[in-house]
Enzyme design. Sequence first.
Site, mmCIF file in Angstrom:
data_model
loop_
_atom_site.group_PDB
_atom_site.id
_atom_site.type_symbol
_atom_site.label_atom_id
_atom_site.label_comp_id
_atom_site.label_asym_id
_atom_site.label_seq_id
_atom_site.Cartn_x
_atom_site.Cartn_y
_atom_site.Cartn_z
ATOM 1 N N ILE A 166 0.896 -1.220 0.028
ATOM 2 C CA ILE A 166 0.205 0.049 0.053
ATOM 3 C C ILE A 166 0.958 1.281 -0.037
ATOM 4 C CG2 ILE A 166 -1.566 1.210 1.263
ATOM 5 C CD1 ILE A 166 -2.950 -1.360 2.124
ATOM 6 N N ASP A 167 1.886 1.293 0.884
ATOM 7 C CA ASP A 167 2.840 2.320 0.668
ATOM 8 C C ASP A 167 3.383 2.424 -0.840
ATOM 9 O OD1 ASP A 167 3.081 3.364 3.295
ATOM 10 O OD2 ASP A 167 4.643 2.076 3.832
ATOM 11 N N LEU A 168 3.773 1.215 -1.414
ATOM 12 C CA LEU A 168 4.288 1.382 -2.852
ATOM 13 C C LEU A 168 3.423 1.946 -3.721
ATOM 14 C CD1 LEU A 168 6.191 -1.716 -2.758
ATOM 15 C CD2 LEU A 168 6.935 0.326 -2.211
ATOM 16 N N GLY A 171 2.949 5.558 -3.449
ATOM 17 C CA GLY A 171 3.967 6.327 -3.868
ATOM 18 C C GLY A 171 3.693 6.257 -5.509
#
Length: 396
Positions: A166-168, A171
């Site tokens: 989810i971070d990726l 981004g």
Amino acid sequence: MSVLQGIKVLDLTRILAGPWSTMALADLGAEVWKIESPDGDDTRSWMPPAKAGISTYYLSANRNKQSLVVDMRNPEGRQLILDLAAQADVVVENFLPASLKRLGLDYETLAAVNPRLIHCSITGYGRNNPMENRPGYDFIIQAESGFMSITGEKDGEPMRLGVAFIDLVTGMNAVQGILAALYEREKSGLGQSVDIALSDSALHFLANVASGYLNTGKVPQRYGNAHASIVPYQLFNTADGSIALAVGNDEQYRRLCLEVLKRPELHSDPRFTQNKGRTEHRELLIPLLQQAFTAWPSEALIEALRAQAIPVGEVKDVAQALESETARYRDLVLSAEHPVAGEVRMVRSPLRLSRTPTVEAKAPPLQGEHTDSVLGRVLGKDPASLQALREAGAIR
């Protein structure tokens, strides 16, 4: 010439979602000024694993950047950020809105300094709502978004994915928003703010799973390595290992039964001929297929399936994947020299442009490695001014 050559990015982010986005911009040729506090990016201390004392987590998301150590709590340090913002095209930050406002570095303040500035804010839950100052971490969002509820074995506990995806994807969404805003600026001459939230990205990334619930009211369940809507689409054991099989349509299933397994009855049975029936009767079909696959060695089965254009893959570990033919053919692993760690190996950007390729990789910077050079070149600070800023605690 790279596509973003000449674009200057003031990077006020740390950990993963923000640095992942700014690394993508740097790969495309933007000049990225990574601003770190005196304590440094959190991921510098996230180890093991490490190489020569350098966190490989940090190394994964910070190539092609220039690192400056600036204490934004220091009045002179804050002024440096404002001065850099005046020279930048893009600023990316992942502070809580209240924290940034206290520092006097919110969008309204920066836009007054530079009306052409593209400002990208990455937060857990978005801005301008009661949860805007709640910290957001990938693991928490995986739990809250429903992703963990659909990941893991059917009768097991909810499970997170092995990377902070989810971070990726957040981004990646930030990069899309920034590029769209830069494109629009070519027409209007004005900057704007881009509001990117981990929670938005997660729910959007539910894709067909979200659509299924929203349009039927049926709560999705876990299926382990199987698929909720396609059968057969899962791992199967063989005589000496296992394979990943993805039979995506009825014609592929026909070829599986008739040309590979030589089991026409598994295709002619009206319960199995079409995908809807196979999905409804998976509990009956899967054991029959598993019994047939057990007679095959993995290599021979994969060869037979590929000969019939049926999607199949080996189950590899990370080492095997990074050393695979796919990785070699696409030249996916690259290296750059690091002043402390020596050769640092990384995975190449997936962006392939024919006329404006990504830049040659430079190793992620040491903390504060470029403080003097960037402030001197961009803001005209001479050695005496830099020394005064150091003595004042504004830079390191």
